[in-house]
Design a protein around this motif. Structure first.
Motif, PDB file in Angstrom:
ATOM      1  N   GLY A 172       0.777  -1.283   0.151  1.00  0.00           N
ATOM      2  CA  GLY A 172      -0.112  -0.027   0.018  1.00  0.00           C
ATOM      3  C   GLY A 172       0.825   1.235  -0.104  1.00  0.00           C
ATOM      4  O   GLY A 172       1.558   1.460  -0.913  1.00  0.00           O
ATOM      5  N   GLY A 173       0.576   1.865   0.932  1.00  0.00           N
ATOM      6  CA  GLY A 173       1.484   3.341   1.318  1.00  0.00           C
ATOM      7  C   GLY A 173       0.406   4.109   1.891  1.00  0.00           C
ATOM      8  O   GLY A 173      -0.413   3.925   2.060  1.00  0.00           O
ATOM      9  N   VAL A 174       1.065   5.576   2.049  1.00  0.00           N
ATOM     10  CA  VAL A 174       0.610   6.533   2.664  1.00  0.00           C
ATOM     11  C   VAL A 174      -0.526   7.026   1.829  1.00  0.00           C
ATOM     12  O   VAL A 174      -1.343   7.730   2.398  1.00  0.00           O
ATOM     13  CB  VAL A 174       1.502   7.904   3.086  1.00  0.00           C
ATOM     14  CG1 VAL A 174       2.558   7.318   4.119  1.00  0.00           C
ATOM     15  CG2 VAL A 174       2.065   8.334   1.819  1.00  0.00           C
ATOM     16  N   HIS A 175      -0.778   6.980   0.598  1.00  0.00           N
ATOM     17  CA  HIS A 175      -1.653   7.478  -0.453  1.00  0.00           C
ATOM     18  C   HIS A 175      -2.781   6.457  -0.608  1.00  0.00           C
ATOM     19  O   HIS A 175      -3.689   6.524  -1.685  1.00  0.00           O
ATOM     20  CB  HIS A 175      -1.170   8.150  -1.462  1.00  0.00           C
ATOM     21  CG  HIS A 175      -0.400   9.497  -1.014  1.00  0.00           C
ATOM     22  ND1 HIS A 175       0.701   9.607  -1.110  1.00  0.00           N
ATOM     23  CD2 HIS A 175      -0.979  10.848  -0.975  1.00  0.00           C
ATOM     24  CE1 HIS A 175       1.253  10.776  -0.549  1.00  0.00           C
ATOM     25  NE2 HIS A 175       0.025  11.537  -0.440  1.00  0.00           N
ATOM     26  N   ALA A 269      -6.240  12.220   0.136  1.00  0.00           N
ATOM     27  CA  ALA A 269      -5.122  11.226  -0.514  1.00  0.00           C
ATOM     28  C   ALA A 269      -4.446  10.534   0.430  1.00  0.00           C
ATOM     29  O   ALA A 269      -3.830   9.287   0.289  1.00  0.00           O
ATOM     30  CB  ALA A 269      -4.385  12.288  -1.366  1.00  0.00           C
ATOM     31  N   GLY A 270      -4.309  11.152   1.503  1.00  0.00           N
ATOM     32  CA  GLY A 270      -3.539  10.474   2.704  1.00  0.00           C
ATOM     33  C   GLY A 270      -3.885  10.857   4.132  1.00  0.00           C
ATOM     34  O   GLY A 270      -4.145  12.095   4.400  1.00  0.00           O
ATOM     35  N   LEU A 271      -4.020  10.161   5.022  1.00  0.00           N
ATOM     36  CA  LEU A 271      -4.466  10.405   6.206  1.00  0.00           C
ATOM     37  C   LEU A 271      -3.723   9.365   7.297  1.00  0.00           C
ATOM     38  O   LEU A 271      -4.037   8.193   7.477  1.00  0.00           O
ATOM     39  CB  LEU A 271      -6.095  10.196   6.409  1.00  0.00           C
ATOM     40  CG  LEU A 271      -6.914  10.759   7.755  1.00  0.00           C
ATOM     41  CD1 LEU A 271      -6.580  11.959   7.959  1.00  0.00           C
ATOM     42  CD2 LEU A 271      -8.134  10.260   7.817  1.00  0.00           C
ATOM     43  N   GLU A 301      -3.802  14.972   3.828  1.00  0.00           N
ATOM     44  CA  GLU A 301      -3.641  15.565   2.513  1.00  0.00           C
ATOM     45  C   GLU A 301      -4.581  15.518   1.608  1.00  0.00           C
ATOM     46  O   GLU A 301      -5.386  14.428   1.394  1.00  0.00           O
ATOM     47  CB  GLU A 301      -2.314  14.807   1.881  1.00  0.00           C
ATOM     48  CG  GLU A 301      -1.830  15.695   0.618  1.00  0.00           C
ATOM     49  CD  GLU A 301      -0.575  15.156   0.256  1.00  0.00           C
ATOM     50  OE1 GLU A 301       0.457  15.810   0.711  1.00  0.00           O
ATOM     51  OE2 GLU A 301      -0.151  14.384  -0.722  1.00  0.00           O
ATOM     52  N   PHE A 302      -5.169  16.676   0.815  1.00  0.00           N
ATOM     53  CA  PHE A 302      -5.965  16.430  -0.253  1.00  0.00           C
ATOM     54  C   PHE A 302      -5.266  17.135  -1.561  1.00  0.00           C
ATOM     55  O   PHE A 302      -4.288  17.650  -1.671  1.00  0.00           O
ATOM     56  CB  PHE A 302      -6.798  17.550   0.306  1.00  0.00           C
ATOM     57  CG  PHE A 302      -7.905  17.269   1.291  1.00  0.00           C
ATOM     58  CD1 PHE A 302      -9.008  16.284   1.309  1.00  0.00           C
ATOM     59  CD2 PHE A 302      -7.531  17.749   2.516  1.00  0.00           C
ATOM     60  CE1 PHE A 302      -9.692  15.915   2.297  1.00  0.00           C
ATOM     61  CE2 PHE A 302      -8.199  17.434   3.604  1.00  0.00           C
ATOM     62  CZ  PHE A 302      -9.337  16.554   3.448  1.00  0.00           C
ATOM     63  N   ASP A 303      -5.663  16.364  -2.659  1.00  0.00           N
ATOM     64  CA  ASP A 303      -5.196  16.628  -3.986  1.00  0.00           C
ATOM     65  C   ASP A 303      -6.525  16.883  -4.729  1.00  0.00           C
ATOM     66  O   ASP A 303      -7.324  16.424  -4.830  1.00  0.00           O
ATOM     67  CB  ASP A 303      -4.171  15.981  -4.654  1.00  0.00           C
ATOM     68  CG  ASP A 303      -4.570  14.356  -4.545  1.00  0.00           C
ATOM     69  OD1 ASP A 303      -5.839  13.959  -4.357  1.00  0.00           O
ATOM     70  OD2 ASP A 303      -3.718  13.602  -4.821  1.00  0.00           O
ATOM     71  N   PHE A 392       0.661   4.652  11.835  1.00  0.00           N
ATOM     72  CA  PHE A 392      -0.107   3.859  10.998  1.00  0.00           C
ATOM     73  C   PHE A 392      -1.197   4.819   9.918  1.00  0.00           C
ATOM     74  O   PHE A 392      -1.184   5.839  10.179  1.00  0.00           O
ATOM     75  CB  PHE A 392      -1.161   3.223  11.828  1.00  0.00           C
ATOM     76  CG  PHE A 392      -1.973   3.948  12.914  1.00  0.00           C
ATOM     77  CD1 PHE A 392      -3.094   4.450  12.742  1.00  0.00           C
ATOM     78  CD2 PHE A 392      -1.286   4.277  14.211  1.00  0.00           C
ATOM     79  CE1 PHE A 392      -3.872   5.303  13.815  1.00  0.00           C
ATOM     80  CE2 PHE A 392      -2.034   4.653  15.316  1.00  0.00           C
ATOM     81  CZ  PHE A 392      -3.207   5.193  14.988  1.00  0.00           C
ATOM     82  N   HIS A 393      -1.522   3.944   9.023  1.00  0.00           N
ATOM     83  CA  HIS A 393      -2.616   4.721   7.923  1.00  0.00           C
ATOM     84  C   HIS A 393      -3.695   4.619   8.603  1.00  0.00           C
ATOM     85  O   HIS A 393      -4.589   3.780   8.437  1.00  0.00           O
ATOM     86  CB  HIS A 393      -2.326   3.769   6.675  1.00  0.00           C
ATOM     87  CG  HIS A 393      -1.182   3.310   6.180  1.00  0.00           C
ATOM     88  ND1 HIS A 393      -0.080   4.400   5.940  1.00  0.00           N
ATOM     89  CD2 HIS A 393      -0.386   2.143   5.837  1.00  0.00           C
ATOM     90  CE1 HIS A 393       0.961   3.557   5.515  1.00  0.00           C
ATOM     91  NE2 HIS A 393       0.699   2.430   5.520  1.00  0.00           N
ATOM     92  N   ALA A 394      -4.023   5.596   9.217  1.00  0.00           N
ATOM     93  CA  ALA A 394      -5.256   5.700  10.040  1.00  0.00           C
ATOM     94  C   ALA A 394      -6.439   5.852   9.185  1.00  0.00           C
ATOM     95  O   ALA A 394      -7.660   5.416   9.534  1.00  0.00           O
ATOM     96  CB  ALA A 394      -5.482   7.174  10.709  1.00  0.00           C
ATOM     97  N   GLY A 395      -6.394   6.512   8.026  1.00  0.00           N
ATOM     98  CA  GLY A 395      -7.571   6.376   7.125  1.00  0.00           C
ATOM     99  C   GLY A 395      -8.286   5.224   6.753  1.00  0.00           C
ATOM    100  O   GLY A 395      -9.481   5.008   6.617  1.00  0.00           O
ATOM    101  N   ASP A 396      -7.286   4.092   6.423  1.00  0.00           N
ATOM    102  CA  ASP A 396      -8.075   2.716   6.263  1.00  0.00           C
ATOM    103  C   ASP A 396      -7.584   1.611   7.534  1.00  0.00           C
ATOM    104  O   ASP A 396      -7.814   0.412   7.275  1.00  0.00           O
ATOM    105  CB  ASP A 396      -7.350   2.202   5.072  1.00  0.00           C
ATOM    106  CG  ASP A 396      -5.853   2.035   5.091  1.00  0.00           C
ATOM    107  OD1 ASP A 396      -5.165   2.986   5.836  1.00  0.00           O
ATOM    108  OD2 ASP A 396      -5.361   1.633   3.930  1.00  0.00           O
ATOM    109  N   GLY A 397      -7.442   2.271   8.766  1.00  0.00           N
ATOM    110  CA  GLY A 397      -7.155   1.379   9.599  1.00  0.00           C
ATOM    111  C   GLY A 397      -6.091   0.438   9.826  1.00  0.00           C
ATOM    112  O   GLY A 397      -5.951  -0.735  10.702  1.00  0.00           O
ATOM    113  N   ASN A 398      -5.003   0.734   9.235  1.00  0.00           N
ATOM    114  CA  ASN A 398      -4.027   0.089   8.885  1.00  0.00           C
ATOM    115  C   ASN A 398      -3.063   0.146   9.978  1.00  0.00           C
ATOM    116  O   ASN A 398      -2.187   1.283  10.010  1.00  0.00           O
ATOM    117  CB  ASN A 398      -3.447  -0.074   7.473  1.00  0.00           C
ATOM    118  CG  ASN A 398      -2.203  -1.106   7.391  1.00  0.00           C
ATOM    119  OD1 ASN A 398      -1.422  -1.050   6.322  1.00  0.00           O
ATOM    120  ND2 ASN A 398      -2.112  -2.150   8.270  1.00  0.00           N
ATOM    121  N   LEU A 399      -2.813  -0.552  11.271  1.00  0.00           N
ATOM    122  CA  LEU A 399      -1.863  -0.296  12.180  1.00  0.00           C
ATOM    123  C   LEU A 399      -0.400  -0.829  12.100  1.00  0.00           C
ATOM    124  O   LEU A 399      -0.180  -1.689  11.333  1.00  0.00           O
ATOM    125  CB  LEU A 399      -2.671  -0.874  13.423  1.00  0.00           C
ATOM    126  CG  LEU A 399      -3.790  -0.685  13.866  1.00  0.00           C
ATOM    127  CD1 LEU A 399      -4.218  -1.278  15.257  1.00  0.00           C
ATOM    128  CD2 LEU A 399      -4.010   1.116  13.920  1.00  0.00           C
TER     129      LEU A 399
END
Length: 506
Positions: A172-175, A269-271, A301-303, A392-399
């Motif tokens: 995945g990644g931050v975005h 785009a990233g949270l 981040e928004f794009d 963690f990638h808070a936006g999709d719950g990935n800890l």
């Protein structure tokens, strides 16, 4: 690895997972040299040592033999030889994986694909690139930049990790919140089967006929075939990008802000979220400009087009303010945005400055349970007496809890592993899963017994059988044998009923 549920280190395969063969190494080398140069075959003890582990360096095992092909035909020849001589084989990319998925076998071939590193085509009209598996993730975006395009998945290791490894683990990644994981950004792959057959899955169109075998192969951790080519999507660079940094005095407020942002209909785009330990470590390491008095930090981040980004950023500012953010900073200049993200992407090495060793976990939970699971992690940390830093990638719950320990202290690695196992159980009990992007490998193979029933595991093995009847591709990884689960008594099932079965499974 001593855990609550297992009595054997995960790096030691269950007897049913061993792949015995009687082939002398010299015989295999002789067969390989029919199409590979001597320089592509490594058998000397000293030369094998650099391949003894991947990014999960707590587990090491020198390979029996390393092969470095530089053509697809050589890959096919290697797999045919292994198939005919019943020799197991493990495919490896850059070795940045964190779950032991590329841990070599003491009686098998390690197939390194780093020489297959060419970008074969960039097509700006169709917005796609055709690449070999050894191409680094970031190199795709660099090649596409001349056309105003880029490749969206961006793991923290993107300067080193390869697209072949990304496909194997569904990185995945931050975005990935807005743009998806690897599986959402790959149009087709060419794989070599264990018998040496070259097969193409997917297409350059939006869909293809028949079963979606492309989605089956992405994330299969090298158990079904070896990727030798991939066609990936390219996206146009957004017109405008803005990054919001919000600091909180309480972790719970930051978690609530995450849920509120998503519930509002905004799709950043990233949270990303960091706790106090990771904030301090990243700031000392990279000087990103993070506030040192925050208990939690959000990067949002928004794009898109300029008006859209302005509107969405203002909406997010309102939400984090309502959730008691005490400091809010907006970064629109590219250099400043990159610095903020550099802190987040450098969190793992930064944590390495706090402790001689750390153990990086990877679980995914429903966003609404973020605060609850983080509290559970804090309680487990206190119980085990080991500090945990959370990134963690808070936006999709990935800890990604990082468990700090000292491997030189007897018993501390085992204690860190047991704490990690308990954290994964928290994820399962919250309706989540034991992996978000790192894969299962050897690290979480015992926890697969917690997450899945016998019937489900039987289906996994049935699928494996179709692609690899002899079980020679990456044996002992990702999917545990039924005998293993039965022996450990670790099934997370009672009378065929999963706990919390009303919750949707990932």
């Amino acid at each position: 690895m001593m855990t609550t549920y297992c009595a054997t280190p995960p790096m030691q395969p269950h007897p049913s997972e061993h792949k015995h063969h009687a082939t002398p190494r010299e015989e295999l080398i002789k067969r390989l040299r029919e199409q590979l140069p001597a320089s592509a075959i490594i058998s000397e003890v000293e030369a094998l040592m650099p391949f003894e582990c991947d990014g999960l360096s707590a587990y090491k095992n020198p390979p029996w033999l390393v092969v470095l092909p530089d053509t697809v035909e050589q890959v096919q020849h290697c797999l045919r030889c292994c198939y005919e001589l019943n020799v197991p084989i493990v495919a490896r990319g850059a070795g940045t994986g964190l779950a032991g998925g590329a841990l070599p076998l003491s009686n098998g071939v390690l197939l390194s694909l780093t020489k297959l590193n060419r970008i074969l085509a960039v097509n700006p009209d169709s917005r796609l690139a055709i690449v070999q598996p050894g191409v680094r993730n970031i190199a795709i975006s660099q090649a596409a930049a001349a056309f105003g395009l880029y490749y969206a998945p961006d793991p923290s290791s993107q300067i080193a990790c390869t697209i072949g490894g990304n496909i194997a683990e569904n990185a995945g990644g931050v975005h990935c919140l807005k743009y998806g994981l690897t599986t959402h950004n790959v149009l087709s792959v060419k794989i070599v089967t264990i018998t040496g057959e070259l097969v193409e899955l997917g297409s350059q169109g939006l869909d293809g006929p028949g079963y979606d075998l492309l989605a089956v192969v992405i994330g299969s951790e090298g158990l079904l075939g070896v990727v030798v080519e991939a066609t990936v999507k390219l996206l146009p660079k957004p017109e405008h990008v803005c990054t919001l940094m919000a600091a909180f005095k309480r972790l719970e407020n930051a978690a609530q802000a995450v849920s509120a942002i998503i519930a509002s209909g905004l799709i950043p785009a990233g949270l990303e979220m960091m706790d106090k330990a990771s904030i301090k470590a990243a700031e000392a390491f990279i000087h990103a400009g993070y506030p040192d008095d925050a208990e939690a930090l959000l990067l949002c981040e928004f794009d898109g087009n300029h008006a859209q980004v302005v509107t969405e950023t203002e909406a997010a500012m309102h939400i984090v303010t309502e959730n008691q953010a005490f400091s809010i900073h907006i970064a629109e200049a590219e250099a400043e945005r990159k610095q903020l993200w550099a802190g987040r992407k450098s969190a793992f090495p930064a944590i390495g400055r706090l402790s001689p060793d750390y153990y990086c976990m990877d679980g995914t939970i429903p966003r609404r349970h973020l605060a609850q699971v983080l509290q559970g992690i804090a309680e487990l940390s206190a119980q085990y007496g080991l500090a945990v830093a959370n990134v963690f990638h808070a936006g999709d719950g990935n800890l990604h809890p990082l468990i700090l320990y000292n491997a030189d202290v007897p018993g501390e690695l085992a204690k860190a592993e047991q704490l990690g196992s308990d954290i994964l159980r928290l994820s399962i009990d919250a309706g989540g899963t034991i992996s978000g992007e790192h894969g299962v490998g050897i690290e979480k193979i015992n926890q697969m017994c917690l997450q899945f029933s016998h019937a489900e595991l039987e289906q996994f093995h049935a699928l494996k059988q179709v692609f690899d009847a002899k079980g020679l591709l990456n044996p002992g990884k990702a999917v545990p044998s039924l005998a293993r689960c039965a022996e450990f008594g670790a099934m997370h099932v009672h009378q065929g009923r999963l706990k919390f079965q009303e919750l949707p499974r990932f």
